[in-house]
Design an enzyme around this catalytic site. Structure first.
Site, PDB file in Angstrom:
ATOM      1  N   ASP A 192       0.405  -1.299  -0.285  1.00 51.02           N
ATOM      2  CA  ASP A 192      -0.127  -0.137  -0.096  1.00 51.02           C
ATOM      3  C   ASP A 192       0.851   1.291  -0.068  1.00 51.02           C
ATOM      4  O   ASP A 192       1.684   1.210   1.025  1.00 51.02           O
ATOM      5  CB  ASP A 192      -1.593  -0.071   1.177  1.00 51.02           C
ATOM      6  CG  ASP A 192      -1.917   0.914   0.891  1.00 51.02           C
ATOM      7  OD1 ASP A 192      -1.174   2.061   0.548  1.00 51.02           O
ATOM      8  OD2 ASP A 192      -2.942   1.236   1.593  1.00 51.02           O
ATOM      9  N   VAL A 193       0.848   2.630  -0.953  1.00 50.36           N
ATOM     10  CA  VAL A 193       1.784   3.491  -1.023  1.00 50.36           C
ATOM     11  C   VAL A 193       0.954   4.006  -0.370  1.00 50.36           C
ATOM     12  O   VAL A 193       1.724   4.948   0.657  1.00 50.36           O
ATOM     13  CB  VAL A 193       1.099   4.157  -2.532  1.00 50.36           C
ATOM     14  CG1 VAL A 193       1.906   5.267  -2.025  1.00 50.36           C
ATOM     15  CG2 VAL A 193       1.543   3.027  -3.554  1.00 50.36           C
ATOM     16  N   ASP A 194       0.193   4.417   0.433  1.00 49.26           N
ATOM     17  CA  ASP A 194      -0.279   4.928   1.856  1.00 49.26           C
ATOM     18  C   ASP A 194       0.555   4.358   3.046  1.00 49.26           C
ATOM     19  O   ASP A 194       1.366   4.788   3.694  1.00 49.26           O
ATOM     20  CB  ASP A 194      -1.782   5.153   1.725  1.00 49.26           C
ATOM     21  CG  ASP A 194      -2.610   6.797   2.975  1.00 49.26           C
ATOM     22  OD1 ASP A 194      -0.880   7.130   2.645  1.00 49.26           O
ATOM     23  OD2 ASP A 194      -3.514   6.160   3.095  1.00 49.26           O
ATOM     24  N   ASP A 195       0.019   2.942   2.966  1.00 53.18           N
ATOM     25  CA  ASP A 195       1.725   2.714   4.466  1.00 53.18           C
ATOM     26  C   ASP A 195       2.947   2.733   4.482  1.00 53.18           C
ATOM     27  O   ASP A 195       3.356   3.644   5.778  1.00 53.18           O
ATOM     28  CB  ASP A 195       0.702   1.098   5.015  1.00 53.18           C
ATOM     29  CG  ASP A 195      -0.980   0.966   4.875  1.00 53.18           C
ATOM     30  OD1 ASP A 195      -0.519   0.652   6.163  1.00 53.18           O
ATOM     31  OD2 ASP A 195      -1.516   1.182   4.096  1.00 53.18           O
TER      32      ASP A 195
ATOM     33  N   ARG B  57       0.861  12.460   1.431  1.00 46.82           N
ATOM     34  CA  ARG B  57       1.689  11.213   1.925  1.00 46.82           C
ATOM     35  C   ARG B  57       2.784  11.145   1.714  1.00 46.82           C
ATOM     36  O   ARG B  57       3.569  11.116   2.985  1.00 46.82           O
ATOM     37  CB  ARG B  57       0.894  10.215   2.626  1.00 46.82           C
ATOM     38  CG  ARG B  57       0.952   9.936   4.333  1.00 46.82           C
ATOM     39  CD  ARG B  57      -0.389  10.992   4.890  1.00 46.82           C
ATOM     40  NE  ARG B  57      -1.696   9.576   4.421  1.00 46.82           N
ATOM     41  CZ  ARG B  57      -2.757  10.246   4.564  1.00 46.82           C
ATOM     42  NH1 ARG B  57      -3.059  10.907   4.478  1.00 46.82           N
ATOM     43  NH2 ARG B  57      -3.672   9.743   3.771  1.00 46.82           N
TER      44      ARG B  57
END
Length: 656
Positions: free
Chosen positions: A393-396, A468
């Protein structure tokens, strides 16, 4: 009812006597840190519950009856939960205190009937009346109609043509598995087997719900709808009719090869206890596909999928429910940020252990599905779940890197951060933004297919994820003139709404998006007197409620209801305060009143009370309540306020 709650007049004077007591601030921060510390697992990670609507608990009961694996005791507990969350309108909403939703209500009613609830019981009568008043079960969405078809409640023509042979199409074809989102491909691949085989539930008790239809399903001809109203959608409905005619020939020529492709895809990604894609619908579809293909219940793949789906069952004060997935990486990195903001750092047990746990879960040896557009990249991201290596996951990943980088464990973290930075940069889309799991996943044509009535087939770049990534890159030392950063900033500016806010794709909603964007601009040291920033600040201030908090309803994902605010929530108040502080408003009356709201809001130790949902899976379709949000975000906001008003902290907020 719009339920727009009163908001503070932007021109009204600030409330009097709202100064923050420093001892009270310290006490709440300390208590919250201790509460979080007590809930950290021995190996260093945190995980909180992730609650959705009635749909998944209901689907779990339907799954058991499809497979003839009925668990009366567990299903009774789930039924108790379903009854408890029934709405005042008689149906089931998509989020707490939400409007009636047809598909959630039909599935909940069916599940309760399967567990033994009589159709004449008051709650069943109310649900049935609500369904019929809203047009009957024929108005359900595509996914629900697949379930109803498998239980012989509607004919298969109620579902769009979804042949498994579509998986064999070449990349240049209008549809290709790589052109849809990760969640779509993991859900659709086993679902295509179910459709092509015309799967049939065992349904050992022979229970149906024909009483929920206003018209006889067998005589209905207009099942398929154009999801967008565009002429392309109309054309695709005509193509669907042609495919129905030639479908038998397609199956005869290609089904065996297509099913082998699908099974290879699934088995490579079974993913142990976390299951295919780490998400309930994909795991449940896998189990039903295995059953339909005649797999024995002791087949290794079948056992893995069964264990994965059962692992999502969660005790609840109202009985038991089923989580859509587990969120340990996300919870751990956010909790780590909160305690670090509160003063813990490398050398403190909680930080060191969470860092070690996170480093162990970095995906370094599996080239996931993102390779379809970024095959040259080395893996280096983090998944959302305990294990989901094909779908980092890019966000994680961005948030994990920021948590690792701020702890200053340079030697231990350097390689992990470098690999993740390389992967994040490579995952930037050509428009400057970042999607959650894929790059360049913007094949808008596919949103017109009849199957896509849920509007969530794709994974395009979004403001919150992009913000983010920019915060991470800035924290790692990349200036706003860096080409990658500059393209990302241009993307954010293009996405700003006319009123100054930003849309929140993964959190509810404009407050979340605006907080995310303002943090990114602060991190790159943008001029916070920029008129566009000031417009965002004015928007946030205008949304403050009379009690000093902020709240935004999930109904805001419908454009005509974007102003709905039912109550202040600790999570959204924390985001708003963090966003204002990022914009340089730490000394403003609005921030002070927001801090007072957080100090006074009801809480149990380090967890603030919050029933309203605070996140979204798919706008207008699937919503989420992260139980951890009301713990670590208020702590984060209070600690940052203390840091920025202490007189010894530089007023720049790096990363997040």
């Amino acid at each position: 009812m719009d339920a727009t709650a009163p908001l503070r007049d932007p021109g009204a004077p600030s409330a009097e006597n709202c100064s923050v007591d420093r001892r009270e601030l310290d006490d709440v921060i300390g208590e919250s840190c201790r509460w979080l510390g007590e809930r950290q697992n021995q190996d260093g990670h945190w995980v909180f519950e992730l609650e959705a609507d009635a749909t998944i608990p209901a689907e779990y009961i339907l799954l058991n009856h499809f497979l003839d694996e009925i668990d009366d005791a567990r299903e009774a507990r789930i039924a108790s939960y379903l009854r408890a969350i029934q709405g005042k309108h008689g149906g089931w909403p998509l989020f707490h205190d939400g409007d009636f939703d047809m598909s959630a209500t039909v599935k909940a009613y069916y599940a309760l009937k399967l567990t033994g609830d009589g159709v004449d019981e008051p709650h069943m009568v109310r649900a049935r009346q609500a369904i019929l008043e809203h047009g009957g079960a024929e108005r359900t969405n595509v996914f629900t109609r697949f379930t109803l078809a498998m239980f012989d409640q509607v004919p298969w023509r109620a579902c769009p043509v979804t042949p498994v042979e579509a998986l064999l199409l070449p990349r240049f074809a209008p549809f290709h598995w790589s052109k849809v989102s990760y969640w779509s491909r993991t859900v659709m691949t086993p679902l295509m087997i179910l459709y092509s085989r015309r799967a049939r539930a065992v349904n050992p008790r022979g229970i149906g719900v024909r009483e929920l239809f206003r018209r006889d399903p067998e005589v209905i001809r207009d099942w398929l709808k154009n999801p967008t109203g565009h002429w392309i959608g109309d054309a695709l409905i005509q193509i669907d009719k042609v495919l129905r005619v030639i479908e038998p020939a397609i199956h005869w020529a290609f089904r065996d090869r297509a099913e082998k492709w699908a099974l290879d895809f699934i088995e490579e990604r079974l993913n142990g206890r976390d299951g295919l894609g780490g998400i309930y619908p994909a795991i449940a579809n896998t189990l039903m596909a295995y059953h339909t293909l005649g797999y024995a219940k002791d087949h290794p793949g079948y056992r893995i999928a069964r264990e994965a789906v059962d692992g999502l069952c969660t005790p609840h004060a109202k009985g038991e429910y089923v989580q859509p997935c587990l969120s340990p990486v996300w919870d751990t990195c956010l909790a780590s940020h909160a305690i670090q903001e509160a003063g813990q750092s490398a050398g403190d047990r909680a930080v060191d252990q969470s860092n070690a746990w996170l480093r162990e879960r970095q995906v370094l040896d599996v080239v996931g599905d993102w390779k379809s557009n970024r095959g040259h990249l080395r893996p280096g991201g983090w998944a959302f779940q305990y294990n989901n290596p094909h779908y980092p996951d890019v966000d994680d990943t961005a948030v994990v890197v920021m948590a690792l980088a701020r702890s200053k464990e340079d030697e231990a973290n350097r390689e992990a951060i470098a690999r993740a930075e390389e992967w994040i940069i490579g995952m930037q889309s050509s428009n400057g933004g970042w999607g959650a799991f894929d790059a360049e996943n913007e094949h808008d044509f596919l949103n017109h297919v009849p199957f896509a009535d849920h509007g969530a087939l794709l994974d395009p770049p979004t403001v919150d994820v992009s913000a983010r990534c920019l915060g991470m890159l800035a924290q790692l030392g990349r200036p706003k003139t860096d080409p990658v950063v500059a393209r990302g900033l241009d993307y954010l500016w293009r996405e700003q709404e006319a009123d100054g806010s930003w849309f929140g794709r993964w959190g509810t909603n404009y407050i979340y998006g605006t907080w995310s964007a303002l943090n990114a601009f602060n991190a790159v040291e943008w001029d916070m007197t920029d008129p566009r920033i000031c417009k965002a600040v004015d928007w946030l201030k205008s949304r403050q409620r009379d009690d000093g908090g902020w709240g935004e309803d999930c109904a805001t994902y419908w454009k005509e209801r974007r102003s709905v605010s039912k109550a202040s929530t600790p999570s959204q108040t924390a985001w708003a305060v963090l966003g204002l502080m990022a914009a340089g408003e730490v000394d403003s009356p609005e921030v002070e009143r927001g801090i007072r709201y957080l100090l006074e809001a009801p809480r149990d130790g380090g967890k603030w009370e919050e029933e309203l949902y605070n996140a979204v899976g798919f706008p207008r379709i699937f919503y989420l309540r992260y139980h951890g949000y009301s713990a670590y975000f208020p702590l984060w906001a209070l600690a940052r306020y203390r840091n920025l008003t202490s007189g010894n902290c530089k007023r720049t907020i790096h990363g997040m």
